[in-house]
Motif scaffolding. Structure first.
Motif, PDB file in Angstrom:
ATOM      1  N   GLY A 141      69.441  87.107 -81.806  1.00 49.57           N
ATOM      2  CA  GLY A 141      68.438  86.280 -82.464  1.00 49.57           C
ATOM      3  C   GLY A 141      69.043  85.280 -83.427  1.00 49.57           C
ATOM      4  N   TRP A 142      69.894  85.770 -84.361  1.00 50.21           N
ATOM      5  CA  TRP A 142      70.463  84.804 -85.305  1.00 50.21           C
ATOM      6  C   TRP A 142      71.395  83.820 -84.602  1.00 50.21           C
ATOM      7  CZ3 TRP A 142      75.637  84.554 -85.453  1.00 50.21           C
ATOM      8  CH2 TRP A 142      76.425  85.709 -85.370  1.00 50.21           C
ATOM      9  N   HIS A 143      72.112  84.294 -83.570  1.00 47.63           N
ATOM     10  CA  HIS A 143      72.974  83.389 -82.797  1.00 47.63           C
ATOM     11  C   HIS A 143      72.154  82.255 -82.186  1.00 47.63           C
ATOM     12  CE1 HIS A 143      74.665  82.084 -78.912  1.00 47.63           C
ATOM     13  NE2 HIS A 143      75.841  82.147 -79.519  1.00 47.63           N
ATOM     14  N   HIS A 144      71.022  82.599 -81.558  1.00 46.62           N
ATOM     15  CA  HIS A 144      70.218  81.592 -80.881  1.00 46.62           C
ATOM     16  C   HIS A 144      69.604  80.609 -81.882  1.00 46.62           C
ATOM     17  CE1 HIS A 144      71.078  84.042 -77.581  1.00 46.62           C
ATOM     18  NE2 HIS A 144      69.884  84.493 -77.246  1.00 46.62           N
ATOM     19  N   LEU A 145      69.183  81.105 -83.039  1.00 51.79           N
ATOM     20  CA  LEU A 145      68.610  80.214 -84.045  1.00 51.79           C
ATOM     21  C   LEU A 145      69.648  79.224 -84.556  1.00 51.79           C
ATOM     22  CD1 LEU A 145      66.433  82.709 -86.132  1.00 51.79           C
ATOM     23  CD2 LEU A 145      65.707  81.198 -84.286  1.00 51.79           C
ATOM     24  N   LEU A 146      70.852  79.709 -84.829  1.00 52.05           N
ATOM     25  CA  LEU A 146      71.895  78.805 -85.300  1.00 52.05           C
ATOM     26  C   LEU A 146      72.221  77.747 -84.251  1.00 52.05           C
ATOM     27  CD1 LEU A 146      74.419  81.181 -87.124  1.00 52.05           C
ATOM     28  CD2 LEU A 146      72.615  79.761 -88.114  1.00 52.05           C
ATOM     29  N   HIS A 147      72.310  78.159 -83.003  1.00 54.75           N
ATOM     30  CA  HIS A 147      72.676  77.196 -81.959  1.00 54.75           C
ATOM     31  C   HIS A 147      71.521  76.247 -81.637  1.00 54.75           C
ATOM     32  CE1 HIS A 147      76.779  78.331 -80.737  1.00 54.75           C
ATOM     33  NE2 HIS A 147      76.454  79.458 -81.358  1.00 54.75           N
ATOM     34  N   ALA A 148      70.290  76.682 -81.831  1.00 50.16           N
ATOM     35  CA  ALA A 148      69.170  75.750 -81.688  1.00 50.16           C
ATOM     36  C   ALA A 148      69.245  74.666 -82.756  1.00 50.16           C
ATOM     37  CB  ALA A 148      67.844  76.504 -81.798  1.00 50.16           C
ATOM     38  N   ARG A 149      69.543  75.065 -83.980  1.00 47.02           N
ATOM     39  CA  ARG A 149      69.655  74.092 -85.071  1.00 47.02           C
ATOM     40  C   ARG A 149      70.774  73.095 -84.788  1.00 47.02           C
ATOM     41  NH1 ARG A 149      70.893  76.589 -90.812  1.00 47.02           N
ATOM     42  NH2 ARG A 149      72.978  76.774 -89.893  1.00 47.02           N
ATOM     43  N   ILE A 150      71.907  73.600 -84.287  1.00 47.32           N
ATOM     44  CA  ILE A 150      73.040  72.729 -83.960  1.00 47.32           C
ATOM     45  C   ILE A 150      72.661  71.764 -82.837  1.00 47.32           C
ATOM     46  CG2 ILE A 150      75.360  72.713 -82.951  1.00 47.32           C
ATOM     47  CD1 ILE A 150      75.796  75.415 -84.458  1.00 47.32           C
ATOM     48  N   ALA A 151      71.951  72.270 -81.831  1.00 43.44           N
ATOM     49  CA  ALA A 151      71.555  71.415 -80.711  1.00 43.44           C
ATOM     50  C   ALA A 151      70.623  70.293 -81.176  1.00 43.44           C
ATOM     51  CB  ALA A 151      70.887  72.250 -79.621  1.00 43.44           C
ATOM     52  N   ILE A 152      69.709  70.597 -82.084  1.00 41.16           N
ATOM     53  CA  ILE A 152      68.828  69.552 -82.623  1.00 41.16           C
ATOM     54  C   ILE A 152      69.662  68.496 -83.333  1.00 41.16           C
ATOM     55  CG2 ILE A 152      66.999  69.055 -84.289  1.00 41.16           C
ATOM     56  CD1 ILE A 152      65.881  71.879 -83.683  1.00 41.16           C
ATOM     57  N   ALA A 155      71.357  66.091 -81.069  1.00 44.60           N
ATOM     58  CA  ALA A 155      70.446  65.346 -80.186  1.00 44.60           C
ATOM     59  C   ALA A 155      70.500  65.887 -78.759  1.00 44.60           C
ATOM     60  CB  ALA A 155      70.745  63.842 -80.213  1.00 44.60           C
ATOM     61  N   ARG A 156      70.461  67.221 -78.637  1.00 45.18           N
ATOM     62  CA  ARG A 156      70.423  67.889 -77.336  1.00 45.18           C
ATOM     63  C   ARG A 156      69.126  68.706 -77.261  1.00 45.18           C
ATOM     64  NH1 ARG A 156      76.690  70.146 -77.196  1.00 45.18           N
ATOM     65  NH2 ARG A 156      77.702  68.069 -77.152  1.00 45.18           N
ATOM     66  N   PRO A 157      68.003  68.024 -77.061  1.00 47.15           N
ATOM     67  CA  PRO A 157      66.710  68.706 -77.177  1.00 47.15           C
ATOM     68  C   PRO A 157      66.470  69.789 -76.126  1.00 47.15           C
ATOM     69  CG  PRO A 157      66.428  66.469 -76.319  1.00 47.15           C
ATOM     70  CD  PRO A 157      67.846  66.579 -76.784  1.00 47.15           C
ATOM     71  N   TRP A 158      66.937  69.586 -74.899  1.00 46.84           N
ATOM     72  CA  TRP A 158      66.724  70.612 -73.887  1.00 46.84           C
ATOM     73  C   TRP A 158      67.500  71.882 -74.222  1.00 46.84           C
ATOM     74  CZ3 TRP A 158      62.886  70.632 -70.652  1.00 46.84           C
ATOM     75  CH2 TRP A 158      62.317  69.421 -70.234  1.00 46.84           C
ATOM     76  N   GLN A 159      68.706  71.705 -74.731  1.00 47.08           N
ATOM     77  CA  GLN A 159      69.479  72.872 -75.137  1.00 47.08           C
ATOM     78  C   GLN A 159      68.824  73.571 -76.325  1.00 47.08           C
ATOM     79  OE1 GLN A 159      73.426  72.331 -76.915  1.00 47.08           O
ATOM     80  NE2 GLN A 159      74.202  73.939 -75.553  1.00 47.08           N
ATOM     81  N   ALA A 160      68.303  72.794 -77.254  1.00 48.80           N
ATOM     82  CA  ALA A 160      67.612  73.377 -78.400  1.00 48.80           C
ATOM     83  C   ALA A 160      66.412  74.196 -77.949  1.00 48.80           C
ATOM     84  CB  ALA A 160      67.171  72.275 -79.363  1.00 48.80           C
TER      85      ALA A 160
END
Length: 243
Positions: A141-152, A155-160
């Motif tokens: 969970g925390w891994h995915h949240l951090l990587h979503a923030r990084i993707a945003i 400017a990688r919206p699909w990855q986010a």
């Protein structure tokens, strides 16, 4: 296109008759929704077959696969291989899925909380399933949240959106596990109470703008921390400032 209930029944009976006359098959069971008495118009065919002692499972799977492709028109398959068993999922014409499990005879029986109804052959004692590892899901969970923030930020919206959706799935798994509902593949998600699912609606971004993704990320973060407070309050308190 979707196959009819009658076609599903016909194909299942064909498979069971074949199993009865196969000397390498010594036991059979319904699994999935049919075993739980919950079969509907959209159900798959789910069977578990016990393979005779000393007979290689792989050879039986290969022989049955030739039959499904040759006689029933299968168009594709994929495998799951827990331990010595092989679960082969076939796509048949009309969108009918046939999931056939082949397991050594001494392992033929219920695993976890899945549906299981023996048709013939004595089942072994039930075995526990893999279960839910709360600490592992918290880490994902925390891994995915951090990587979503990084993707945003990159400017990688699909990855986010991918990471946000994956984190949402872990929240649903944790909640279902806590409430004693089926937790794999979101099978119990639609039985969760509104106090869990309603806040998660905000984690479904209406579009892929930075604003929408950031709001969705915040919603799934809050939901994850809320769920972790039920499982491990100390861990939730430790993670909260970092998220």
């Amino acid at each position: 296109m979707r196959t009819t209930t009658e076609e599903r029944r016909r194909v299942r009976e064909l498979l069971l008759r074949r199993a009865e006359h196969d000397p390498d098959i010594t036991a059979a069971a319904l699994t999935g929704s049919a075993a739980r008495g919950e079969e509907d118009a959209w159900s798959d065919i789910d069977l578990l077959l016990g393979v005779a002692a000393g007979v290689p499972v792989a050879g039986v799977v290969a022989r049955w696969s030739r039959y499904l492709y040759g006689a029933l028109g299968a168009v594709h398959h994929f495998d799951l291989r827990p331990g010595e068993a092989v679960y082969r999922a076939f796509l048949l014409p009309g969108g009918l899925e046939a999931d056939l499990g082949f397991t050594p005879r001494d392992a033929f029986g219920r695993v976890g909380d899945g549906g299981f109804l023996a048709l013939w052959g004595e089942p072994a004692a039930p075995r526990p399933g893999a279960g839910v590892d709360v600490a592992h899901l918290a880490g994902l969970g925390w891994h995915h949240l951090l990587h979503a923030r990084i993707a945003i930020a990159r400017a990688r919206p699909w990855q986010a959106e991918h990471w946000i959706g994956a984190a949402r799935g872990h929240v649903l798994t944790l909640a279902a596990h806590r409430l004693g509902l089926p937790s794999s593949y979101a099978k119990g998600a639609d039985r969760l109470p509104p106090e869990i699912t309603t806040p998660l609606l905000a984690s479904l971004p209406p579009d892929l703008s930075d604003r929408s993704l950031t709001r969705a990320l915040a919603a799934v973060r809050d939901a994850l921390l809320t769920e972790l407070r039920h499982h491990d309050p100390a861990l939730a308190a430790t993670l909260a400032p970092e998220l």
